[in-house]
Scaffold this active site. Structure first.
Site: not given
Ligand code: NAD
Length: 293
Positions: A52, A96, A119
């Protein structure tokens, strides 16, 4: 059979984003900024976050990686989230997953400002998605929808079977495919571990989305001739011939299923890179102040 090349497609989309960032820079605008919070040292999480950050560099975004030891308390993590929520500079951020056991993932997800939840995991974004309102689509399903659109795959009137009902992949994917919208209008069956005759369900599918987490679970005998196969699974299997001692495989037995499929995603190089691209697209959307409200 055509390979749905997520690696190439994500590079094309990233090149388009990079062009846009160049224009923003020329006009003296604010450079999009994505932050990632990584707790502990789970190797898979480390590799996802690295990719990312690398993608941010590639398109010219600013990125911040906040790394903390897995001894971090829930309170300390919530404080970091609060700082990111209120930062004028950070357009979007991700925490995460998975998190260490002593931290409540639901509490953490709920603490993220929905307007920075690139997200797309917050229930506000999930609910808005379900009602067809403006939102951040969850990154992996968004990537799959991009792939379907850009390869010109027809979904309207098709029968899609989604295997796996997680909140981040299977369930949102079933909603998106059934929406009255572009790349929607499919008749969707959502299957899971309690489904009675999974093989029979999958064999009726024009489009199969496999998000289970079991290596090579979907075999050729389960699949209809000409079906579109989207493999979300990322599974490590031992392989002594590799330097790392393992290789990545999907939830679909690629070698046999690809002989029957019309389109199929490889693993790696299919859905995975598209997930990262979606995060960038959501961050760009945030920095343009295009998100709702
Ligand atoms: P999960 O692990 O939360 O849940 C798995 C789902 O599979 C459950 O809903 C369960 O009901 C279903 N399932 C389990 N065994 C089954 C069986 N025998 N028959 C039918 N259904 C069964 O799922 P997840 O987080 O969506 O992850 C699924 C896979 O996708 C994993 O391999 C994960 O690593 C991968 N993944 C990839 C990406 C990407 O970017 N490519 C993103 C997220 C997850």
């Amino acid at each position: 059979m055509e390979i749905l090349n997520g690696k190439k497609l994500s590079q094309d989309i990233k090149a388009e984003i990079a062009e846009e960032v160049k224009l923003i820079k020329q006009k003296g605008g604010k450079i999009p900024h994505l932050a990632a919070v990584l707790i502990g040292n789970n190797p898979a999480s480390e590799s996802y976050v690295r990719s990312k950050v690398r993608s941010c560099d590639f398109v010219g975004f600013e990125s911040t990686l906040i790394r903390k030891d897995d001894s971090i308390t829930e309170e300390e993590l919530l404080e970091i989230i609060h700082e990111l929520n209120t930062s004028d500079d950070v357009d979007g951020f991700i925490v995460q997953l998975p998190l260490p056991k002593h931290i409540d993932e639901v509490k953490v997800t709920l603490a993220i400002d929905p307007k920075k939840d690139v997200d797309g995991f917050h229930p506000v974004n999930f609910g808005r998605m379900a009602q067809g309102l403006d939102c951040y689509l969850p990154a992996t399903p968004f990537g799959i929808i991009q792939m379907i659109e850009r390869y010109g795959i027809e979904t309207s009137g098709k029968h899609a079977v989604v295997v796996g009902r997680s909140n981040i992949v299977g369930t949102p994917m079933s909603i998106l495919l059934s929406r009255k919208a572009k790349s929607g209008n499919a008749t969707v069956t959502l299957t899971h571990s309690r489904t009675k005759d999974l093989a029979a369900e999958v064999s009726r599918a024009d489009i199969v989305i496999a998000a289970i987490g079991i290596p090579n679970f979907i075999s050729a005998d389960m699949v209809k001739e000409g079906a579109v196969i989207i493999d979300v699974g990322i599974n490590r299997v031992e392989d002594e011939s590799r330097k790392k001692g393992y290789r990545l495989v999907g939830d679909v037995d690629f070698d046999s299923v690809s002989e029957k499929a019309s389109y199929i995603t490889p693993v790696p190089g299919g859905v995975g890179p598209m997930t990262v691209t979606s995060l960038l697209m959501n961050t760009l959307k945030s920095s343009r102040k295009e998100i709702y409200g």
